[in-house]
Write an enzyme that holds these catalytic residues in place. Structure first.
Site, PDB file in Angstrom:
ATOM      1  N   LYS A 207       0.809  -1.218   0.000  1.00 35.61           N
ATOM      2  CA  LYS A 207       0.000   0.000   0.000  1.00 35.61           C
ATOM      3  C   LYS A 207       0.848   1.277   0.000  1.00 35.61           C
ATOM      4  O   LYS A 207       0.305   2.362  -0.229  1.00 35.61           O
ATOM      5  CB  LYS A 207      -0.937   0.006   1.208  1.00 35.61           C
ATOM      6  CG  LYS A 207      -1.901  -1.163   1.248  1.00 35.61           C
ATOM      7  CD  LYS A 207      -2.844  -1.176   0.068  1.00 35.61           C
ATOM      8  CE  LYS A 207      -3.919  -2.236   0.235  1.00 35.61           C
ATOM      9  NZ  LYS A 207      -4.864  -2.282  -0.893  1.00 35.61           N
TER      10      LYS A 207
ATOM     11  N   SER B  69      -2.801 -12.333   4.541  1.00 39.74           N
ATOM     12  CA  SER B  69      -3.299 -12.257   3.166  1.00 39.74           C
ATOM     13  C   SER B  69      -2.264 -12.780   2.176  1.00 39.74           C
ATOM     14  O   SER B  69      -2.616 -13.368   1.148  1.00 39.74           O
ATOM     15  CB  SER B  69      -3.692 -10.820   2.807  1.00 39.74           C
ATOM     16  OG  SER B  69      -2.570  -9.969   2.810  1.00 39.74           O
TER      17      SER B  69
END
Length: 296
Positions: free
Chosen positions: A43, A257
């Site tokens: 991110k 994840s």
């Protein structure tokens, strides 16, 4: 001599081959280590891009207040970018996010608005929007901002193409805001339409940080279903076990994840021969120590 600043070290992350987790059938599985970014996740790319592009367009200026709904990594990355560029950062997030994530955001100077776990990210997004409507700050909106996938079209995708010397056949990514898979898919498909793009979503009942299946009303506006060739479910147990295996067998200390997308990459490899499969390792495992996913 011109010295570099922190912005210069976002992206250009390593791509490493798995050696002990067997892909079989002459397949190669590669892990894109996004935890090597300055704030520790994939991110960092869209967070910095959204801030700098908004500045360039004159939409924001240092000293402004930014508001964002987040489940963790985008919030951390935006808090870093805000600290670097001189913004006040308010992050709205469910209260069940790990203590490591909350402490990291606060370390960068962000202010947190915690909401009930039962409200989830849907409530967080609604509250952030309400705060913006009340004039409390500006939302960059990772879910609808074209600069999110553009960061991956201009960065992640070209890096993978170059690092594999154009040999990549399959790209696997968890889907949350979907910026990573959208931007990378667009670039790789332009290079070779035969490259297969595989998205990971949580199996029923799974609560995997960073992997979401959104209700239709909250589906990210940047998401284009046609850019994903195949969507694979991953269970909580599958994601967590692969997360532990990556650490124990490959020395890759990653988040849950990442374990989910790598499990799907291995599932895919069982069907293929002579494939070059790239899987995104979204972040580092130190953000998940308090979850109990790793042995104490």
């Amino acid at each position: 001599m011109q010295f570099k600043t922190l912005e210069d070290y976002v992206g250009h992350t390593p791509l490493v081959r798995l050696k002990r987790i067997n892909a079989g059938r002459n397949n190669i599985i590669l892990a894109k280590l996004e935890g090597n970014n300055p704030a520790g996740s994939v991110k960092d790319r869209p967070a910095l891009a959204m801030v700098m592009q908004a500045e360039a367009r004159g939409q924001i200026k240092p000293g402004d207040t930014l508001i964002e709904a987040t489940s963790g990594n985008t919030g951390i990355a935006l808090a870093m970018a805000a600290a670097m560029r001189g913004y006040r950062m308010i992050l709205v997030m469910p209260e069940n996010q790990t203590v490591e994530r909350r402490q990291t955001m606060r370390a960068f100077g962000a202010e947190l608005v915690l909401i009930p776990t039962s409200g989830g990210m849907e409530m967080a997004r609604d509250i952030a929007q309400r705060m913006c409507s009340e004039g409390k700050g500006i939302i960059l909106d990772q879910f609808a901002n074209a600069d999110n996938p553009l960061a991956h079209y201009e960065g992640t995708g070209p890096e993978i193409w170059e690092q594999t010397e154009g040999r990549v056949t399959h790209f696997v990514s968890s889907m949350g805001t979907t910026g990573t898979i959208m931007g990378t898919s667009r670039f790789l498909k332009e290079k070779s339409p035969t490259i297969q793009i595989i998205g990971c979503e949580p199996a029923p009942g799974a609560q995997i940080p960073g992997i979401r299946k959104w209700p239709q009303a909250y589906l990210p506006k940047i998401f284009e279903r046609e850019r994903v060739d195949r969507v694979e479910p991953v269970s909580q147990a599958e994601a967590e076990e692969m997360t532990r295996r990556l650490a124990r067998e490959e020395g890759i200390f990653a988040g849950i994840s990442s374990g989910g997308s790598m499990h799907v990459a291995l599932r895919l490899a069982a069907e293929l021969e002579d494939a070059v499969i790239v899987s995104i390792v979204c972040d580092r495992g130190d953000r998940y120590l308090s979850t109990g996913v790793f042995p104490a």
